[in-house]
Design a protein around this motif. Structure first.
Motif, PDB file in Angstrom:
ATOM      1  N   ILE A 113      32.806 -12.908 125.072  1.00  0.00           N
ATOM      2  CA  ILE A 113      33.217 -14.011 125.932  1.00  0.00           C
ATOM      3  C   ILE A 113      33.380 -13.499 127.358  1.00  0.00           C
ATOM      4  CG2 ILE A 113      35.019 -15.727 126.387  1.00  0.00           C
ATOM      5  CD1 ILE A 113      35.659 -15.524 123.317  1.00  0.00           C
ATOM      6  N   THR A 114      34.008 -12.342 127.483  1.00  0.00           N
ATOM      7  CA  THR A 114      34.311 -11.733 128.782  1.00  0.00           C
ATOM      8  C   THR A 114      33.777 -10.306 128.823  1.00  0.00           C
ATOM      9  OG1 THR A 114      36.412 -12.948 128.782  1.00  0.00           O
ATOM     10  CG2 THR A 114      36.136 -11.221 130.451  1.00  0.00           C
ATOM     11  N   ILE A 115      33.215  -9.919 129.952  1.00  0.00           N
ATOM     12  CA  ILE A 115      32.862  -8.516 130.195  1.00  0.00           C
ATOM     13  C   ILE A 115      33.577  -8.058 131.456  1.00  0.00           C
ATOM     14  CG2 ILE A 115      31.040  -6.860 130.755  1.00  0.00           C
ATOM     15  CD1 ILE A 115      29.091  -8.565 129.173  1.00  0.00           C
ATOM     16  N   ASP A 116      34.359  -7.003 131.331  1.00  0.00           N
ATOM     17  CA  ASP A 116      34.981  -6.349 132.481  1.00  0.00           C
ATOM     18  C   ASP A 116      34.112  -5.155 132.858  1.00  0.00           C
ATOM     19  OD1 ASP A 116      37.049  -8.129 132.288  1.00  0.00           O
ATOM     20  OD2 ASP A 116      38.630  -6.626 132.323  1.00  0.00           O
ATOM     21  N   CYS A 117      33.762  -5.043 134.117  1.00  0.00           N
ATOM     22  CA  CYS A 117      32.878  -3.949 134.523  1.00  0.00           C
ATOM     23  C   CYS A 117      33.101  -3.618 135.988  1.00  0.00           C
ATOM     24  CB  CYS A 117      31.411  -4.338 134.284  1.00  0.00           C
ATOM     25  SG  CYS A 117      30.901  -5.860 135.118  1.00  0.00           S
ATOM     26  N   ALA A 118      32.589  -2.468 136.386  1.00  0.00           N
ATOM     27  CA  ALA A 118      32.589  -2.080 137.790  1.00  0.00           C
ATOM     28  C   ALA A 118      31.146  -1.870 138.222  1.00  0.00           C
ATOM     29  CB  ALA A 118      33.400  -0.800 138.000  1.00  0.00           C
ATOM     30  N   LEU A 119      30.923  -1.940 139.505  1.00  0.00           N
ATOM     31  CA  LEU A 119      29.576  -1.741 140.045  1.00  0.00           C
ATOM     32  C   LEU A 119      29.370  -0.313 140.532  1.00  0.00           C
ATOM     33  CD1 LEU A 119      29.150  -5.084 142.023  1.00  0.00           C
ATOM     34  CD2 LEU A 119      28.438  -4.537 139.677  1.00  0.00           C
ATOM     35  N   THR A 120      30.425   0.490 140.466  1.00  0.00           N
ATOM     36  CA  THR A 120      30.392   1.893 140.875  1.00  0.00           C
ATOM     37  C   THR A 120      31.626   2.577 140.313  1.00  0.00           C
ATOM     38  OG1 THR A 120      30.404   3.401 142.794  1.00  0.00           O
ATOM     39  CG2 THR A 120      31.594   1.335 143.038  1.00  0.00           C
ATOM     40  N   ARG A 121      31.602   3.908 140.228  1.00  0.00           N
ATOM     41  CA  ARG A 121      32.794   4.652 139.850  1.00  0.00           C
ATOM     42  C   ARG A 121      33.555   5.141 141.083  1.00  0.00           C
ATOM     43  NH1 ARG A 121      34.029   8.690 137.159  1.00  0.00           N
ATOM     44  NH2 ARG A 121      35.781   7.581 136.240  1.00  0.00           N
ATOM     45  N   ARG A 122      33.008   4.910 142.243  1.00  0.00           N
ATOM     46  CA  ARG A 122      33.665   5.362 143.468  1.00  0.00           C
ATOM     47  C   ARG A 122      34.904   4.518 143.779  1.00  0.00           C
ATOM     48  NH1 ARG A 122      29.263   4.746 147.791  1.00  0.00           N
ATOM     49  NH2 ARG A 122      28.521   3.163 146.318  1.00  0.00           N
ATOM     50  N   CYS A 123      35.800   5.086 144.583  1.00  0.00           N
ATOM     51  CA  CYS A 123      36.976   4.344 145.016  1.00  0.00           C
ATOM     52  C   CYS A 123      37.439   4.876 146.361  1.00  0.00           C
ATOM     53  CB  CYS A 123      38.104   4.456 143.988  1.00  0.00           C
ATOM     54  SG  CYS A 123      39.504   3.340 144.343  1.00  0.00           S
ATOM     55  N   THR A 124      38.089   4.009 147.120  1.00  0.00           N
ATOM     56  CA  THR A 124      38.611   4.393 148.434  1.00  0.00           C
ATOM     57  C   THR A 124      39.994   5.011 148.340  1.00  0.00           C
ATOM     58  OG1 THR A 124      39.331   2.091 148.626  1.00  0.00           O
ATOM     59  CG2 THR A 124      37.295   2.705 149.756  1.00  0.00           C
ATOM     60  N   TYR A 125      40.685   4.827 147.211  1.00  0.00           N
ATOM     61  CA  TYR A 125      42.047   5.322 147.031  1.00  0.00           C
ATOM     62  C   TYR A 125      42.105   6.373 145.924  1.00  0.00           C
ATOM     63  CZ  TYR A 125      43.833   1.271 149.722  1.00  0.00           C
ATOM     64  OH  TYR A 125      44.120   0.341 150.682  1.00  0.00           O
ATOM     65  N   ARG A 126      43.261   6.981 145.776  1.00  0.00           N
ATOM     66  CA  ARG A 126      43.547   7.906 144.674  1.00  0.00           C
ATOM     67  C   ARG A 126      44.945   7.599 144.130  1.00  0.00           C
ATOM     68  NH1 ARG A 126      38.985   8.285 144.939  1.00  0.00           N
ATOM     69  NH2 ARG A 126      37.624  10.076 145.150  1.00  0.00           N
ATOM     70  N   CYS A 127      45.117   6.399 143.645  1.00  0.00           N
ATOM     71  CA  CYS A 127      46.434   5.913 143.231  1.00  0.00           C
ATOM     72  C   CYS A 127      47.087   6.851 142.217  1.00  0.00           C
ATOM     73  CB  CYS A 127      46.313   4.514 142.640  1.00  0.00           C
ATOM     74  SG  CYS A 127      45.532   3.318 143.747  1.00  0.00           S
TER      75      CYS A 127
END
Length: 381
Positions: free
Chosen positions: A44-58
């Motif tokens: 029903i739902t797919i959670d995904c990202a378009l990259t593994r990069r990030c601007t933060y390091r929480c």
């Protein structure tokens, strides 16, 4: 849901049915019935990202525990995935996973492509790279836009998200712009904030609840911090019990236009589950920003390769979903060979769905559609 403690709670039916601590399987009973019969169903739902990069390091980032082969998703790959998802019967795509999708140059086109395919689209983001000149394009196409923000003061924000203080002020301005556009154009998009709760940031709960109201967003959700089965992030779940009063105080900031909700079912769980098998992935599955398809983000790391299904960069998603490998892995984690209590991280994305399906399979619970209007974001289960 009858004959079971697993249910949508009455308090989550306020604010136009925004459910922040529950599930929406009752409105997808046809798919649940098909699954119970052993049929192969589309998520029903797919959670995904378009990259593994990030601007933060929480400091709470679970993405640091999800390392896998880094691949870059092109526009063609993303569009092919969105086309396949719509064709096989997926209902919603949320760009929420192990990377910051605003780092992808294809985010805006992807949102519009998904929407044009008839998919409900959503975005979870820290907001730093959101282009204000594109907000008027994407906000009408989004079901919800959620900003991850765990502090209401610039110094604390910078410390928690490991970024410059200037980032805080930029994010606040972006949120204000989103709210302004929504109101001026009378858009249906829900704009929310999400706080990841840790003992060291509990002093930000009330200020953030107040900030959300001042900004004019629709909700603030306060959730637990996930950890892997080895406790790598060192989350002490027992300390959440000391935060009950302040979380209840935060919820008093709710009114008929603004909802503050703590995810009580996870915050007070002690990091434990009442089920041993994972039944959720046929209904809601996750992809890594590397294109990796796995049952859950907690299984992205290379040490869980036995649960890796494929990669949408190498193989079209429709073909992956139709293949035997997809269903071998789905069936494996739903079998006695997999113990959700000890073999994966704490309180995952599918937790509430898993509770419901476990109750149906093992506790004679009955899935019943309630006698009230469908909730918001019905396809984000």
């Amino acid at each position: 849901m009858q004959n079971s403690k697993i249910d949508i709670k009455n308090e989550d039916r306020k604010m136009g049915e925004i459910i922040l601590d529950g599930h929406k399987l009752a409105w997808h009973k046809d798919r649940v019935d098909a699954w119970l019969k052993g049929e192969r169903i589309a998520p029903i739902t797919i959670d995904c990202a378009l990259t593994r990069r990030c601007t933060y390091r929480c400091i709470y980032c679970y993405g640091m525990l999800q390392a896998n082969d880094e691949k870059r998703m092109t526009k063609d790959v993303i569009f092919r995935f969105l086309d396949d998802a719509a064709e096989i019967g997926v209902k919603a795509i949320s760009f929420v996973s192990d990377g910051e999708s605003t780092c992808s140059p294809h985010l805006y086109d992807a949102i519009l492509r998904g929407k044009s395919n008839g998919l409900d689209m959503a975005l979870g983001t820290n907001g730093y790279l959101l282009k204000e000149e594109r907000l008027e394009d994407i906000l009408p196409a989004l079901t919800y836009l959620r900003f991850n923000i765990s502090a209401a003061e610039a110094d604390k924000y910078a410390a928690i998200h490991v970024c410059k203080k200037e980032c805080y002020f930029k994010i606040i301005n972006t949120i204000k712009t989103c709210v302004k556009i929504k109101n001026e154009k009378n858009l249906d998009v829900t704009i929310g904030l999400q706080m990841i709760l840790l003992p060291e940031v509990v002093d930000q709960v009330i200020p953030l609840s107040n900030l959300g109201k001042k900004l004019g967003v629709d909700y603030l959700v306060i959730k637990h911090c996930s950890d892997d089965e080895m406790g790598t992030l060192g989350v002490d779940y027992s300390k959440y019990n000391d935060m009950v009063d302040i979380l209840k105080e935060a919820e008093t900031y709710s009114d008929n236009k603004y909802l503050v909700r703590a995810k009580w079912s996870k915050i007070l769980s002690g990091g434990s589950r009442n089920y041993t098998r994972c039944y959720g992935p046929p209904f809601i599955i996750q992809f890594s920003g590397s294109g990796l398809v796995a049952p859950c983000g907690m299984l992205f790391n290379d040490r869980y390769k036995k649960y890796h299904i494929g990669n949408i960069i190498d193989t079209p998603f429709k073909k992956i979903w139709q293949g035997d490998r997809y269903w071998e892995v789905i069936n494996l984690i739903a079998s006695e060979k997999f113990d959700a209590k000890t073999m994966c991280g704490s309180l995952c994305l599918q937790h509430k769905v898993n509770e419901c399906l476990w109750a149906i399979k093992h506790e004679n619970a009955v899935l019943k559609k309630e006698d009230f209007s469908p909730p918001a974001h019905i396809n984000f289960i």
